[in-house]
Enzyme design. Sequence first.
Site, PDB file in Angstrom:
ATOM      1  N   THR A 111      -1.622   5.699 -12.531  1.00  0.00           N
ATOM      2  CA  THR A 111      -2.962   6.054 -13.046  1.00  0.00           C
ATOM      3  C   THR A 111      -3.187   7.569 -13.023  1.00  0.00           C
ATOM      4  O   THR A 111      -4.330   8.023 -12.998  1.00  0.00           O
ATOM      5  CB  THR A 111      -4.064   5.374 -12.211  1.00  0.00           C
ATOM      6  OG1 THR A 111      -3.967   5.801 -10.852  1.00  0.00           O
ATOM      7  CG2 THR A 111      -3.961   3.866 -12.265  1.00  0.00           C
ATOM      8  N   THR A 169       0.674  -3.310  -3.927  1.00  0.00           N
ATOM      9  CA  THR A 169       0.569  -1.889  -3.579  1.00  0.00           C
ATOM     10  C   THR A 169      -0.216  -1.720  -2.286  1.00  0.00           C
ATOM     11  O   THR A 169       0.182  -0.963  -1.392  1.00  0.00           O
ATOM     12  CB  THR A 169      -0.092  -1.100  -4.728  1.00  0.00           C
ATOM     13  OG1 THR A 169       0.770  -1.158  -5.861  1.00  0.00           O
ATOM     14  CG2 THR A 169      -0.321   0.358  -4.350  1.00  0.00           C
ATOM     15  N   TYR A 222      -8.216  -6.039  -5.398  1.00  0.00           N
ATOM     16  CA  TYR A 222      -8.450  -4.734  -4.758  1.00  0.00           C
ATOM     17  C   TYR A 222      -9.136  -4.922  -3.405  1.00  0.00           C
ATOM     18  O   TYR A 222      -8.662  -4.434  -2.383  1.00  0.00           O
ATOM     19  CB  TYR A 222      -9.326  -3.908  -5.692  1.00  0.00           C
ATOM     20  CG  TYR A 222      -9.632  -2.505  -5.231  1.00  0.00           C
ATOM     21  CD1 TYR A 222      -8.641  -1.522  -5.203  1.00  0.00           C
ATOM     22  CD2 TYR A 222     -10.931  -2.140  -4.865  1.00  0.00           C
ATOM     23  CE1 TYR A 222      -8.940  -0.220  -4.812  1.00  0.00           C
ATOM     24  CE2 TYR A 222     -11.229  -0.844  -4.475  1.00  0.00           C
ATOM     25  CZ  TYR A 222     -10.240   0.114  -4.458  1.00  0.00           C
ATOM     26  OH  TYR A 222     -10.532   1.410  -4.078  1.00  0.00           O
ATOM     27  N   TYR A 235      -0.952  -2.765  13.739  1.00  0.00           N
ATOM     28  CA  TYR A 235       0.080  -1.779  14.133  1.00  0.00           C
ATOM     29  C   TYR A 235      -0.465  -0.882  15.246  1.00  0.00           C
ATOM     30  O   TYR A 235       0.283  -0.460  16.128  1.00  0.00           O
ATOM     31  CB  TYR A 235       0.511  -0.920  12.935  1.00  0.00           C
ATOM     32  CG  TYR A 235       1.677  -1.487  12.167  1.00  0.00           C
ATOM     33  CD1 TYR A 235       1.516  -2.556  11.287  1.00  0.00           C
ATOM     34  CD2 TYR A 235       2.963  -0.961  12.318  1.00  0.00           C
ATOM     35  CE1 TYR A 235       2.585  -3.078  10.581  1.00  0.00           C
ATOM     36  CE2 TYR A 235       4.043  -1.481  11.610  1.00  0.00           C
ATOM     37  CZ  TYR A 235       3.846  -2.533  10.746  1.00  0.00           C
ATOM     38  OH  TYR A 235       4.916  -3.052  10.048  1.00  0.00           O
TER      39      TYR A 235
END
Length: 324
Positions: free
Chosen positions: A39, A94, A147, A161
Amino acid sequence: MLSEKRILVTGGAGFLGSHLCERLVRTGHDVICLDNFFTSQKTNVAHLLGEPNFELIRHDITVPIYLEVDQIYNLACPAAPGHYQYNPIKTVKTSILGAIHVLGMAKRCRARVLQASTSEVYGDPEVHPQVESYRGSVNPIGPRACYDEGKRAAETLFMEYHRNNGVDVRIVRIFNTYGPRMHPFDGRVVSNFIRQALAAQDITLFGDGSQTRSFCYCLDLIDGLVRMMEQEDGFVGPVNLGNPDEFSIRELAELVIELSGSDSSLVLEPLPEDDPVRRRPDISLAREKLQWQPRVSLREGLEKTIDWFRTIDPAHYRPPTPNY
Ligand code: NAD
Ligand code: UDP
């Protein structure tokens, strides 16, 4: 100890990423900009290419990569509804694979890693203004879910994490941000309205224009990102970053017409599914923890953005890559 750090910015050639790279390069850091140009385009960072402390890598963050870095800003993700809905499955990949790959890198390098999350984690909010403790109202199967849920899962990965592997993470939830280098065809409201106004085309108001958003100027936002990354209090977030001044979309359209001196008319088009009705950040936490608040008013920021749009030729901007 060296104060200059090796910093990776994923999505570094995008609208926000390019401003962030510029700020970090000017501060003297060694900056790696990683982007697949889905993009964006190289022109956003062309002015940095000659700098000795700037490096550009064409790479897709859904694929692992090995780099040695001290800090990572994870911005790689299509952000405009038209862009992230272009290939929704890729958007999910992504967000999630991108998070896993930057978190793995941070763990290996003992780097600090910041996630560019979003106000979309609140969905169409029942709590107004939105505070970080609000858990959101997202439709998990709607057109914005690729999204919203991708970003929510990325937040989960960042926290796990952190808790399980001691990775030094930071999470910011960015609210609508605008400014120079927005893609003119990203379909976002500010870029659409300015492009339409300058071309004397009709301004497309979705719904009746009574829905609200709160618009933050890009350089204010970048300042918030850097403050969050640099603070040493161990504050992980999530923290809202955005401008709390709330406007209806109709008010925005009228302001763009006034500032651009355009004689465009407003036309009503259908409201997209799941379009949030109201959005405004509560930024008390950012004020307290980061001593941060936006400084640029909507009027001032729009003037700068309109000036930039006057300098570009929209014909030089590509829509997202076909079959991406
Ligand atoms: P943008 O689309 O201009 O930037 C995203 C960049 O990521 C682009 O350069 C794009 O080519 C790159 N990219 C996309 N998928 C990639 C992949 N798989 N591998 C590598 N690079 C990839 O959008 P932006 O407004 O600059 O947004 C930057 C980040 O901030 C995004 O993560 C977005 O979700 C977040 N954010 C932005 C806003 C806003 O209002 N601008 C609001 C909330 C969150
Ligand atoms: N919008 C509009 N006309 C346009 C583009 C967007 O009225 O040409 C509206 C859209 O329906 C939404 C608001 O503007 O209510 C902000 O849209 P944008 O896509 O910029 O961001 P988001 O919905 O993700 O906040």
